[in-house]
Write a protein that holds these residues in place. Sequence first.
Motif, PDB file in Angstrom:
ATOM      1  N   VAL A 236      16.151  12.783  19.541  1.00 56.18           N
ATOM      2  CA  VAL A 236      15.876  12.354  18.120  1.00 56.18           C
ATOM      3  C   VAL A 236      15.929  13.591  17.284  1.00 56.18           C
ATOM      4  CG1 VAL A 236      13.966  11.650  16.709  1.00 56.18           C
ATOM      5  CG2 VAL A 236      14.334  10.477  18.761  1.00 56.18           C
ATOM      6  N   CYS A 237      15.535  14.664  17.770  1.00 58.08           N
ATOM      7  CA  CYS A 237      15.511  15.889  16.809  1.00 58.08           C
ATOM      8  C   CYS A 237      17.088  16.264  16.679  1.00 58.08           C
ATOM      9  CB  CYS A 237      15.139  17.054  17.526  1.00 58.08           C
ATOM     10  SG  CYS A 237      13.243  17.068  17.438  1.00 58.08           S
ATOM     11  N   GLY A 238      17.874  16.182  17.529  1.00 56.61           N
ATOM     12  CA  GLY A 238      19.620  16.408  17.355  1.00 56.61           C
ATOM     13  C   GLY A 238      20.071  15.362  16.555  1.00 56.61           C
ATOM     14  N   ALA A 239      19.657  14.046  16.737  1.00 52.35           N
ATOM     15  CA  ALA A 239      20.311  13.125  15.764  1.00 52.35           C
ATOM     16  C   ALA A 239      19.876  13.404  14.241  1.00 52.35           C
ATOM     17  CB  ALA A 239      19.721  11.563  16.070  1.00 52.35           C
TER      18      ALA A 239
ATOM     19  N   GLY B  70       4.637  15.822  39.509  1.00 52.41           N
ATOM     20  CA  GLY B  70       6.055  15.765  39.508  1.00 52.41           C
ATOM     21  C   GLY B  70       6.474  17.229  39.035  1.00 52.41           C
ATOM     22  N   PRO B  71       7.855  17.135  38.560  1.00 56.49           N
ATOM     23  CA  PRO B  71       8.602  18.241  38.486  1.00 56.49           C
ATOM     24  C   PRO B  71       8.093  19.165  36.945  1.00 56.49           C
ATOM     25  CG  PRO B  71       9.837  16.680  37.811  1.00 56.49           C
ATOM     26  CD  PRO B  71       8.905  15.979  38.435  1.00 56.49           C
ATOM     27  N   PRO B  72       8.188  20.509  36.876  1.00 59.05           N
ATOM     28  CA  PRO B  72       7.698  21.217  35.696  1.00 59.05           C
ATOM     29  C   PRO B  72       8.770  20.734  34.694  1.00 59.05           C
ATOM     30  CG  PRO B  72       8.697  22.610  37.239  1.00 59.05           C
ATOM     31  CD  PRO B  72       8.556  21.461  38.184  1.00 59.05           C
ATOM     32  N   VAL B  73       8.230  20.975  33.451  1.00 57.55           N
ATOM     33  CA  VAL B  73       9.065  20.607  32.172  1.00 57.55           C
ATOM     34  C   VAL B  73      10.400  21.645  32.354  1.00 57.55           C
ATOM     35  CG1 VAL B  73       9.202  20.806  29.584  1.00 57.55           C
ATOM     36  CG2 VAL B  73       7.057  19.896  30.829  1.00 57.55           C
ATOM     37  N   THR B  74      10.330  22.763  32.879  1.00 61.81           N
ATOM     38  CA  THR B  74      11.633  23.518  32.783  1.00 61.81           C
ATOM     39  C   THR B  74      12.753  22.991  33.687  1.00 61.81           C
ATOM     40  OG1 THR B  74      10.374  24.882  34.426  1.00 61.81           O
ATOM     41  CG2 THR B  74      10.444  25.480  31.901  1.00 61.81           C
ATOM     42  N   ASP B  75      12.270  22.158  34.760  1.00 67.30           N
ATOM     43  CA  ASP B  75      13.241  21.566  35.758  1.00 67.30           C
ATOM     44  C   ASP B  75      14.061  20.251  35.008  1.00 67.30           C
ATOM     45  OD1 ASP B  75      14.719  21.245  37.966  1.00 67.30           O
ATOM     46  OD2 ASP B  75      12.950  20.609  39.436  1.00 67.30           O
ATOM     47  N   LEU B  76      14.940  20.721  34.209  1.00 67.99           N
ATOM     48  CA  LEU B  76      15.579  19.600  33.892  1.00 67.99           C
ATOM     49  C   LEU B  76      16.474  18.836  34.570  1.00 67.99           C
ATOM     50  CD1 LEU B  76      16.647  21.343  30.485  1.00 67.99           C
ATOM     51  CD2 LEU B  76      14.896  20.049  30.754  1.00 67.99           C
ATOM     52  N   ALA B  77      16.963  19.069  35.659  1.00 69.93           N
ATOM     53  CA  ALA B  77      17.590  18.321  36.547  1.00 69.93           C
ATOM     54  C   ALA B  77      16.775  17.140  37.230  1.00 69.93           C
ATOM     55  CB  ALA B  77      18.476  19.058  37.542  1.00 69.93           C
ATOM     56  N   SER B  78      15.666  17.786  37.669  1.00 69.64           N
ATOM     57  CA  SER B  78      14.738  16.756  38.278  1.00 69.64           C
ATOM     58  C   SER B  78      14.360  15.625  37.019  1.00 69.64           C
ATOM     59  CB  SER B  78      13.485  17.242  38.817  1.00 69.64           C
ATOM     60  OG  SER B  78      13.971  17.983  39.966  1.00 69.64           O
ATOM     61  N   ASN B  79      13.874  16.072  36.017  1.00 64.26           N
ATOM     62  CA  ASN B  79      13.449  15.118  35.117  1.00 64.26           C
ATOM     63  C   ASN B  79      14.402  14.373  34.490  1.00 64.26           C
ATOM     64  OD1 ASN B  79      10.699  16.137  34.375  1.00 64.26           O
ATOM     65  ND2 ASN B  79      11.446  18.025  33.796  1.00 64.26           N
ATOM     66  N   PHE B  80      15.639  14.831  34.602  1.00 62.73           N
ATOM     67  CA  PHE B  80      16.742  13.674  34.200  1.00 62.73           C
ATOM     68  C   PHE B  80      16.927  12.721  35.121  1.00 62.73           C
ATOM     69  CE2 PHE B  80      21.345  12.560  33.855  1.00 62.73           C
ATOM     70  CZ  PHE B  80      21.137  12.185  32.547  1.00 62.73           C
ATOM     71  N   ARG B  81      17.004  13.061  36.596  1.00 69.34           N
ATOM     72  CA  ARG B  81      16.891  12.185  37.549  1.00 69.34           C
ATOM     73  C   ARG B  81      15.793  11.079  37.654  1.00 69.34           C
ATOM     74  NH1 ARG B  81      14.207  11.870  41.887  1.00 69.34           N
ATOM     75  NH2 ARG B  81      13.531  14.016  41.827  1.00 69.34           N
ATOM     76  N   LEU B  82      14.736  11.481  37.218  1.00 69.56           N
ATOM     77  CA  LEU B  82      13.280  10.440  36.848  1.00 69.56           C
ATOM     78  C   LEU B  82      13.679   9.684  35.717  1.00 69.56           C
ATOM     79  CD1 LEU B  82      10.400  12.807  38.120  1.00 69.56           C
ATOM     80  CD2 LEU B  82      11.329  10.827  39.290  1.00 69.56           C
ATOM     81  N   ALA B  83      14.161  10.512  34.614  1.00 68.54           N
ATOM     82  CA  ALA B  83      14.393   9.702  33.462  1.00 68.54           C
ATOM     83  C   ALA B  83      15.341   8.620  33.817  1.00 68.54           C
ATOM     84  CB  ALA B  83      14.881  10.823  32.474  1.00 68.54           C
TER      85      ALA B  83
ATOM     86  N   SER C 298       9.073  12.312  32.097  1.00 66.86           N
ATOM     87  CA  SER C 298      10.371  12.842  32.060  1.00 66.86           C
ATOM     88  C   SER C 298      11.372  12.183  30.906  1.00 66.86           C
ATOM     89  CB  SER C 298      11.102  12.623  33.523  1.00 66.86           C
ATOM     90  OG  SER C 298      10.471  13.146  34.548  1.00 66.86           O
ATOM     91  N   LEU C 299      11.231  11.109  30.690  1.00 67.59           N
ATOM     92  CA  LEU C 299      11.984  10.564  29.627  1.00 67.59           C
ATOM     93  C   LEU C 299      11.569  11.075  28.234  1.00 67.59           C
ATOM     94  CD1 LEU C 299      14.228   8.307  28.783  1.00 67.59           C
ATOM     95  CD2 LEU C 299      12.398   6.846  28.516  1.00 67.59           C
ATOM     96  N   ARG C 300      10.378  11.314  28.256  1.00 68.64           N
ATOM     97  CA  ARG C 300       9.942  11.771  26.589  1.00 68.64           C
ATOM     98  C   ARG C 300      10.626  13.352  26.230  1.00 68.64           C
ATOM     99  NH1 ARG C 300       3.810  12.927  26.753  1.00 68.64           N
ATOM    100  NH2 ARG C 300       4.481  14.384  27.999  1.00 68.64           N
ATOM    101  N   ILE C 301      10.893  13.943  27.342  1.00 67.71           N
ATOM    102  CA  ILE C 301      11.498  15.243  27.093  1.00 67.71           C
ATOM    103  C   ILE C 301      13.170  15.017  26.538  1.00 67.71           C
ATOM    104  CG2 ILE C 301      12.712  17.320  28.082  1.00 67.71           C
ATOM    105  CD1 ILE C 301      10.611  16.867  30.357  1.00 67.71           C
ATOM    106  N   PHE C 302      13.723  14.058  26.987  1.00 66.62           N
ATOM    107  CA  PHE C 302      15.015  13.993  26.531  1.00 66.62           C
ATOM    108  C   PHE C 302      15.198  13.064  25.382  1.00 66.62           C
ATOM    109  CE2 PHE C 302      15.375  14.834  31.094  1.00 66.62           C
ATOM    110  CZ  PHE C 302      16.202  15.759  31.056  1.00 66.62           C
ATOM    111  N   ALA C 303      14.294  12.089  25.076  1.00 66.96           N
ATOM    112  CA  ALA C 303      13.912  11.407  23.813  1.00 66.96           C
ATOM    113  C   ALA C 303      13.787  12.316  22.648  1.00 66.96           C
ATOM    114  CB  ALA C 303      13.002  10.412  23.953  1.00 66.96           C
ATOM    115  N   PHE C 304      12.992  13.238  22.905  1.00 63.89           N
ATOM    116  CA  PHE C 304      12.507  14.072  21.659  1.00 63.89           C
ATOM    117  C   PHE C 304      13.688  14.925  21.248  1.00 63.89           C
ATOM    118  CE2 PHE C 304      10.974  18.285  20.399  1.00 63.89           C
ATOM    119  CZ  PHE C 304      10.250  17.838  19.448  1.00 63.89           C
TER     120      PHE C 304
END
Length: 173
Positions: free
Chosen positions: A96-99, A54-67, A87-93
Amino acid sequence: LGSKHGPAPRPPSSPPFDAMSLLAAAARSAGARQRAVLPVARIAKRHLGETTTGPPVTDLASNFRLACEFFTKPAISYKDYKQQCVSLRIFAFAGVCGACVLGLMLDPPKSSYWIRYSPRYWLSNLGGVFGGSSKPLLLTEKAEHETDVPEIVKQLVSYRRLDNAGSDSEDEH
């Protein structure tokens, strides 16, 4: 097969020196290298198939598409499902931290610790560090108290209670 007088004679097709085939030499060398590794290191490697896919953690666009595909497209295989979860775990973390940070900023706790060390008061604390403080660190004069300690000790020793204190027992009501 040999006689008392020495080794058995060689067949005419063999070379006159002791040589090993290249395949046997390679196998022998690989076995020696494997024995050189500690047994603990061989046990510690679990061979679970955890390779990077899969895409690396730093590639947020690809990870967002997969999420987003986690909610819109069902996974065909376990690998697809796992990548969607990663991919979803990156944005969930991040969510949650932002909230949590937003909740603390909008409704901060009322404790003195939070008041003293919260980010809202960092600038005033830095001003106190570099600008000097109004109170000295050590006392400059004797502290004055309104409590007459010898009188309290005399009352406690003589009567086992204080004159101006209320009653503790419930039967005196």
